[in-house]
Design an enzyme around this catalytic site. Structure first.
Site, PDB file in Angstrom:
ATOM      1  N   LYS A  72       0.829  -1.221   0.000  1.00 17.96           N
ATOM      2  CA  LYS A  72       0.000   0.000   0.000  1.00 17.96           C
ATOM      3  C   LYS A  72       0.854   1.257   0.000  1.00 17.96           C
ATOM      4  O   LYS A  72       0.495   2.256  -0.621  1.00 17.96           O
ATOM      5  CB  LYS A  72      -0.939   0.008   1.210  1.00 17.96           C
ATOM      6  CG  LYS A  72      -2.147  -0.876   1.006  1.00 17.96           C
ATOM      7  CD  LYS A  72      -3.302  -0.478   1.911  1.00 17.96           C
ATOM      8  CE  LYS A  72      -4.522  -1.303   1.572  1.00 17.96           C
ATOM      9  NZ  LYS A  72      -5.647  -1.062   2.451  1.00 17.96           N
ATOM     10  N   LYS A 118      -3.976  -9.061  -5.695  1.00 24.36           N
ATOM     11  CA  LYS A 118      -5.335  -9.353  -5.222  1.00 24.36           C
ATOM     12  C   LYS A 118      -6.294  -8.234  -5.619  1.00 24.36           C
ATOM     13  O   LYS A 118      -5.881  -7.071  -5.733  1.00 24.36           O
ATOM     14  CB  LYS A 118      -5.345  -9.582  -3.705  1.00 24.36           C
ATOM     15  CG  LYS A 118      -5.417  -8.320  -2.883  1.00 24.36           C
ATOM     16  CD  LYS A 118      -5.935  -8.605  -1.487  1.00 24.36           C
ATOM     17  CE  LYS A 118      -6.268  -7.298  -0.772  1.00 24.36           C
ATOM     18  NZ  LYS A 118      -7.580  -6.765  -1.090  1.00 24.36           N
ATOM     19  N   LYS A 166     -10.383  -2.815  -3.174  1.00 25.40           N
ATOM     20  CA  LYS A 166     -11.259  -1.652  -3.300  1.00 25.40           C
ATOM     21  C   LYS A 166     -10.490  -0.425  -3.707  1.00 25.40           C
ATOM     22  O   LYS A 166     -10.970   0.427  -4.432  1.00 25.40           O
ATOM     23  CB  LYS A 166     -11.863  -1.340  -1.919  1.00 25.40           C
ATOM     24  CG  LYS A 166     -13.147  -2.004  -1.620  1.00 25.40           C
ATOM     25  CD  LYS A 166     -13.652  -1.457  -0.294  1.00 25.40           C
ATOM     26  CE  LYS A 166     -13.474  -2.443   0.808  1.00 25.40           C
ATOM     27  NZ  LYS A 166     -12.469  -2.106   1.776  1.00 25.40           N
TER      28      LYS A 166
HETATM   29  P1  ATP Z   1      -8.518  -1.875   0.514  1.00 24.62           P
HETATM   30  O1  ATP Z   1      -7.899  -1.876  -0.844  1.00 24.62           O
HETATM   31  O2  ATP Z   1      -9.063  -0.541   0.929  1.00 24.62           O
HETATM   32  O3  ATP Z   1      -7.627  -2.483   1.571  1.00 24.62           O
HETATM   33  P2  ATP Z   1      -9.883  -4.381   0.308  1.00 24.62           P
HETATM   34  O4  ATP Z   1     -10.545  -4.757  -0.952  1.00 24.62           O
HETATM   35  O5  ATP Z   1      -8.567  -5.024   0.619  1.00 24.62           O
HETATM   36  O6  ATP Z   1      -9.804  -2.810   0.370  1.00 24.62           O
HETATM   37  P3  ATP Z   1     -10.722  -4.619   3.084  1.00 24.62           P
HETATM   38  O7  ATP Z   1     -11.771  -3.716   3.634  1.00 24.62           O
HETATM   39  O8  ATP Z   1      -9.299  -4.300   3.397  1.00 24.62           O
HETATM   40  O9  ATP Z   1     -10.924  -4.700   1.492  1.00 24.62           O
HETATM   41  O10 ATP Z   1     -11.022  -6.113   3.526  1.00 24.62           O
HETATM   42  C1  ATP Z   1     -12.309  -6.554   3.883  1.00 24.62           C
HETATM   43  C2  ATP Z   1     -12.350  -8.068   3.870  1.00 24.62           C
HETATM   44  O11 ATP Z   1     -12.311  -8.555   2.519  1.00 24.62           O
HETATM   45  C3  ATP Z   1     -11.174  -8.742   4.588  1.00 24.62           C
HETATM   46  O12 ATP Z   1     -11.652  -9.865   5.282  1.00 24.62           O
HETATM   47  C4  ATP Z   1     -10.274  -9.169   3.460  1.00 24.62           C
HETATM   48  O13 ATP Z   1      -9.457 -10.277   3.799  1.00 24.62           O
HETATM   49  C5  ATP Z   1     -11.279  -9.527   2.384  1.00 24.62           C
HETATM   50  N1  ATP Z   1     -10.700  -9.371   1.040  1.00 24.62           N
HETATM   51  C6  ATP Z   1     -10.210  -8.226   0.521  1.00 24.62           C
HETATM   52  N2  ATP Z   1      -9.790  -8.437  -0.735  1.00 24.62           N
HETATM   53  C7  ATP Z   1     -10.011  -9.744  -1.015  1.00 24.62           C
HETATM   54  C8  ATP Z   1      -9.784 -10.565  -2.166  1.00 24.62           C
HETATM   55  N3  ATP Z   1      -9.245 -10.050  -3.248  1.00 24.62           N
HETATM   56  N4  ATP Z   1     -10.140 -11.864  -2.099  1.00 24.62           N
HETATM   57  C9  ATP Z   1     -10.701 -12.383  -0.980  1.00 24.62           C
HETATM   58  N5  ATP Z   1     -10.939 -11.665   0.140  1.00 24.62           N
HETATM   59  C10 ATP Z   1     -10.593 -10.360   0.128  1.00 24.62           C
HETATM   60 MG    MG Z   2      -7.511  -4.453   2.354  1.00 28.91          MG
END
Ligand code: ATP
Ligand code: MG
Length: 327
Positions: free
Chosen positions: A112, A193, A196
């Protein structure tokens, strides 16, 4: 009394199918086996700049998506992290028992930080706030996606270190990953991965995306130059599409091989788009009904905070007593 489950999502962008398959779907499955607490962690979201006029809206939007995806707000507490100040207070105490080197090993910080021009200290210490979120509720299980496994290990280490220094205080939580769908990859780049906060309009499928966009994004998903699906030789992009289908269908390996072995990529993408759309349509319909109900989401979030605050404050009082803080 049932053991507790805790998990959370950052209101840092649009929820995507990775969040759904890695986290939310598992929450729905587990919700009645535990006393379940699900957070919308806005204090985490601001570790990366968020538009202030959007953040509150996103918080309510995510609450609506939790419920639309199947979380029962009568049974589970859904709350915004910043409504319960104990998270930040405990985070400070835990920061003091967390060796600097432990945080330096967190791979997500490195990933990040690379995307930011200026990196706030909060981004570095954020895993300690996450440990506080979990330990505050003495959670026995934490259902998350695979990307959070390292942070969960850290949480366990912090809990054990605190318990060793000050005496038994925290439950040491277990990580619960889904069998399939624990790590959904970016559709534009299947080596990272799905996130968001990632930019790129062909990176993710958001839970609120309309069918046309879903067809378009999956249609453009990165695959490889092979003519068809070969299970002995799957590239990351094709494996990701198959993983999405499998997580949504619940099919076993044999069914997957029987259905998709030898299928060309256009056919695979069509099937994946169809199952994604079929799964998202009812969620989107429920979402629209929930946001149309004036004041409903605010009430859910307020009630959630009222339910969890006494649990959080009890743990915080215990921590203050154990550490000798004046109270
Ligand atoms: P950001 O980029 O802001 O970190 P994010 O997509 O990683 O957003 P989070 O809010 O950090 O989302 O994570 C929320 C939940 O979703 C956590 O349990 C995380 O492990 C799960 N998660 C996030 N991305 C993935 C993915 N690509 N595949 C499976 N699970 C995911
Ligand atoms: Mg995340």
């Amino acid at each position: 009394m049932k053991p507790r489950a805790f998990s959370a999502v950052q209101p840092s962008g649009n929820l995507h199918i990775g969040n759904y398959l890695g986290a939310l779907k598992n929450w729905v499955r587990l919700q009645y086996d535990y006393e379940s607490i699900f957070g919308i962690v806005d204090m985490h979201a601001i570790t990366v700049y968020q538009d202030p006029s959007e953040l509150q809206k996103k918080t309510e939007e995510i609450a609506a998506l939790f419920i639309a995806a199947g979380i029962d707000p009568q049974h589970c507490a859904i709350f915004a992290q910043s409504s319960v100040p104990a998270h930040v207070e405990l985070a400070w105490v835990l920061t003091c028992v967390t060796p600097f080197g432990w945080l330096g090993r967190m791979t997500q910080f490195k990933a990040k930080a690379e995307q930011q021009e200026s990196v706030g200290t909060g981004l570095f210490v954020y895993p300690v706030l996450m440990a506080a979120d979990i330990l505050l509720y003495q959670a026995a299980v934490v259902p998350v996606g695979e990307d959070q496994a390292q942070h969960l290990e850290l949480t366990r280490d912090i809990a054990q270190r605190f318990n060793a220094l000050y005496g038994e205080t925290f439950v040491v939580p277990q990580t619960t990953l889904p069998a399939v769908g624990a790590r959904i990859m970016g559709l534009d780049d299947p080596t990272v991965k799905m996130s968001k906060s990632a930019s790129g309009s062909f990176h993710a499928i958001a839970l609120l995306d309309p069918p046309e966009r879903i067809h378009k994004v999956i249609g453009r998903a990165t695959t490889d130059t092979n003519p068809a699906v070969d299970f002995e030789n799957l590239s990351p992009g094709v494996a990701n599409l198959l993983g999405i289908f499998q997580a949504l269908s619940g099919w076993n390996e044999e069914q997957m091989r029987g259905q998709f072995g030898g299928m060309n990529y256009a056919g695979l993408k069509k099937r994946v788009s169809e199952i994604v759309i079929a799964n998202l349509e009812p969620i989107q319909a429920r979402y629209r009904a929930l946001v149309a109900e004036q004041g409903y989401l605010r009430k859910v979030l307020q009630q959630g905070a009222q339910r969890v605050a006494p649990i959080a404050n009890t743990t915080l009082e215990l921590v203050k007593r154990k550490t000798g803080l004046y109270s």
